[in-house]
Design a protein around this motif. Structure first.
Motif, PDB file in Angstrom:
ATOM      1  N   LYS A 194       0.837  -1.204   0.000  1.00  0.00           N
ATOM      2  CA  LYS A 194       0.000   0.000   0.000  1.00  0.00           C
ATOM      3  C   LYS A 194       0.870   1.252   0.000  1.00  0.00           C
ATOM      4  CE  LYS A 194      -3.857   2.353   2.064  1.00  0.00           C
ATOM      5  NZ  LYS A 194      -5.046   2.259   2.862  1.00  0.00           N
ATOM      6  N   LEU A 195       1.967   1.234   0.756  1.00  0.00           N
ATOM      7  CA  LEU A 195       2.884   2.373   0.764  1.00  0.00           C
ATOM      8  C   LEU A 195       3.491   2.576  -0.620  1.00  0.00           C
ATOM      9  CD1 LEU A 195       4.750   1.771   4.146  1.00  0.00           C
ATOM     10  CD2 LEU A 195       2.847   3.327   3.692  1.00  0.00           C
ATOM     11  N   GLU A 196       3.893   1.487  -1.254  1.00  0.00           N
ATOM     12  CA  GLU A 196       4.488   1.576  -2.583  1.00  0.00           C
ATOM     13  C   GLU A 196       3.474   2.093  -3.608  1.00  0.00           C
ATOM     14  OE1 GLU A 196       6.183  -2.292  -3.302  1.00  0.00           O
ATOM     15  OE2 GLU A 196       7.681  -2.012  -1.735  1.00  0.00           O
ATOM     16  N   THR A 197       2.245   1.617  -3.515  1.00  0.00           N
ATOM     17  CA  THR A 197       1.203   2.081  -4.430  1.00  0.00           C
ATOM     18  C   THR A 197       0.900   3.554  -4.198  1.00  0.00           C
ATOM     19  OG1 THR A 197       0.234  -0.125  -4.533  1.00  0.00           O
ATOM     20  CG2 THR A 197      -1.176   1.707  -5.202  1.00  0.00           C
ATOM     21  N   THR A 211       0.054   8.289  12.064  1.00  0.00           N
ATOM     22  CA  THR A 211       1.327   8.485  12.742  1.00  0.00           C
ATOM     23  C   THR A 211       1.211   9.451  13.925  1.00  0.00           C
ATOM     24  OG1 THR A 211       1.979  10.291  11.270  1.00  0.00           O
ATOM     25  CG2 THR A 211       2.614   8.051  10.624  1.00  0.00           C
ATOM     26  N   THR A 212       0.154  10.239  13.999  1.00  0.00           N
ATOM     27  CA  THR A 212       0.018  11.182  15.114  1.00  0.00           C
ATOM     28  C   THR A 212      -0.963  10.689  16.170  1.00  0.00           C
ATOM     29  OG1 THR A 212      -1.673  12.439  13.900  1.00  0.00           O
ATOM     30  CG2 THR A 212       0.628  13.161  13.673  1.00  0.00           C
ATOM     31  N   SER A 213      -1.578   9.547  15.929  1.00  0.00           N
ATOM     32  CA  SER A 213      -2.547   9.021  16.893  1.00  0.00           C
ATOM     33  C   SER A 213      -1.858   8.306  18.029  1.00  0.00           C
ATOM     34  CB  SER A 213      -3.495   8.039  16.211  1.00  0.00           C
ATOM     35  OG  SER A 213      -4.167   8.666  15.155  1.00  0.00           O
ATOM     36  N   ILE A 261      -2.643  16.343  -2.673  1.00  0.00           N
ATOM     37  CA  ILE A 261      -1.702  15.426  -2.012  1.00  0.00           C
ATOM     38  C   ILE A 261      -1.998  15.353  -0.521  1.00  0.00           C
ATOM     39  CG2 ILE A 261       0.720  15.114  -1.373  1.00  0.00           C
ATOM     40  CD1 ILE A 261       1.387  16.410  -4.105  1.00  0.00           C
ATOM     41  N   SER A 262      -2.232  16.480   0.105  1.00  0.00           N
ATOM     42  CA  SER A 262      -2.506  16.513   1.549  1.00  0.00           C
ATOM     43  C   SER A 262      -3.733  15.690   1.903  1.00  0.00           C
ATOM     44  CB  SER A 262      -2.701  17.952   2.019  1.00  0.00           C
ATOM     45  OG  SER A 262      -1.535  18.692   1.820  1.00  0.00           O
ATOM     46  N   VAL A 263      -4.765  15.806   1.111  1.00  0.00           N
ATOM     47  CA  VAL A 263      -5.994  15.045   1.362  1.00  0.00           C
ATOM     48  C   VAL A 263      -5.721  13.552   1.236  1.00  0.00           C
ATOM     49  CG1 VAL A 263      -8.281  14.526   0.417  1.00  0.00           C
ATOM     50  CG2 VAL A 263      -7.575  16.899   0.746  1.00  0.00           C
ATOM     51  N   ASN A 264      -4.962  13.174   0.219  1.00  0.00           N
ATOM     52  CA  ASN A 264      -4.709  11.763  -0.019  1.00  0.00           C
ATOM     53  C   ASN A 264      -3.700  11.146   0.939  1.00  0.00           C
ATOM     54  OD1 ASN A 264      -6.348  10.820  -2.420  1.00  0.00           O
ATOM     55  ND2 ASN A 264      -5.560  12.776  -3.111  1.00  0.00           N
ATOM     56  N   LEU A 265      -2.834  11.946   1.520  1.00  0.00           N
ATOM     57  CA  LEU A 265      -1.880  11.427   2.500  1.00  0.00           C
ATOM     58  C   LEU A 265      -2.394  11.533   3.930  1.00  0.00           C
ATOM     59  CD1 LEU A 265       1.580  12.599   1.154  1.00  0.00           C
ATOM     60  CD2 LEU A 265       0.641  10.292   1.175  1.00  0.00           C
ATOM     61  N   ALA A 266      -3.541  12.149   4.126  1.00  0.00           N
ATOM     62  CA  ALA A 266      -4.094  12.335   5.470  1.00  0.00           C
ATOM     63  C   ALA A 266      -4.177  11.037   6.272  1.00  0.00           C
ATOM     64  CB  ALA A 266      -5.455  13.026   5.409  1.00  0.00           C
ATOM     65  N   PRO A 267      -4.605   9.926   5.683  1.00  0.00           N
ATOM     66  CA  PRO A 267      -4.671   8.691   6.487  1.00  0.00           C
ATOM     67  C   PRO A 267      -3.311   8.281   7.060  1.00  0.00           C
ATOM     68  CG  PRO A 267      -5.887   8.404   4.451  1.00  0.00           C
ATOM     69  CD  PRO A 267      -5.157   9.721   4.350  1.00  0.00           C
ATOM     70  N   PHE A 268      -2.241   8.528   6.326  1.00  0.00           N
ATOM     71  CA  PHE A 268      -0.911   8.180   6.832  1.00  0.00           C
ATOM     72  C   PHE A 268      -0.480   9.120   7.944  1.00  0.00           C
ATOM     73  CE2 PHE A 268      -1.027   6.501   2.533  1.00  0.00           C
ATOM     74  CZ  PHE A 268      -0.622   5.191   2.760  1.00  0.00           C
ATOM     75  N   TRP A 269      -0.738  10.420   7.773  1.00  0.00           N
ATOM     76  CA  TRP A 269      -0.335  11.394   8.794  1.00  0.00           C
ATOM     77  C   TRP A 269      -1.173  11.197  10.064  1.00  0.00           C
ATOM     78  CZ3 TRP A 269       3.430  11.252   6.113  1.00  0.00           C
ATOM     79  CH2 TRP A 269       3.654  11.878   4.905  1.00  0.00           C
TER      80      TRP A 269
END
Length: 82
Positions: free
Chosen positions: A30-33, A80-82, A69-77
């Motif tokens: 998923k990270l690679e995709t 990591t902050t939870s 990009i910010s919207v699509n990377l939100a799940p990763f950020w």
């Protein structure tokens, strides 16, 4: 050849950054995709804009791409902050 080198560098940079954050719960595939899709999104947008800028300034295009990009990377950020 230059375009391919630029794209590959961008892809490696994004994948490296995604692998540096705490991405527990996300499969490597998923990270690679994600890196693949986002790097093509950035690269393709820049390439298309450079060929046909129309009425958009570089600043406007940059802001719009960063927003997507910010919207699509939100799940990763958020992960990591939870």
């Amino acid at each position: 050849m230059f375009e391919n080198a630029m794209y590959q560098g961008l892809h490696r940079l994004l994948l490296k950054r995604l692998n540096e954050v705490d991405t527990q719960g996300f499969l490597q595939e998923k990270l690679e995709t994600t890196a693949l899709v986002i790097s093509w999104g950035i690269f393709g947008s820049a390439l298309q804009w450079s060929r046909n800028p129309q009425d958009r300034s570089v600043e406007t295009m940059f802001e719009e791409v960063i927003e997507v990009i910010s919207v699509n990377l939100a799940p990763f950020w958020e992960q990591t902050t939870s």
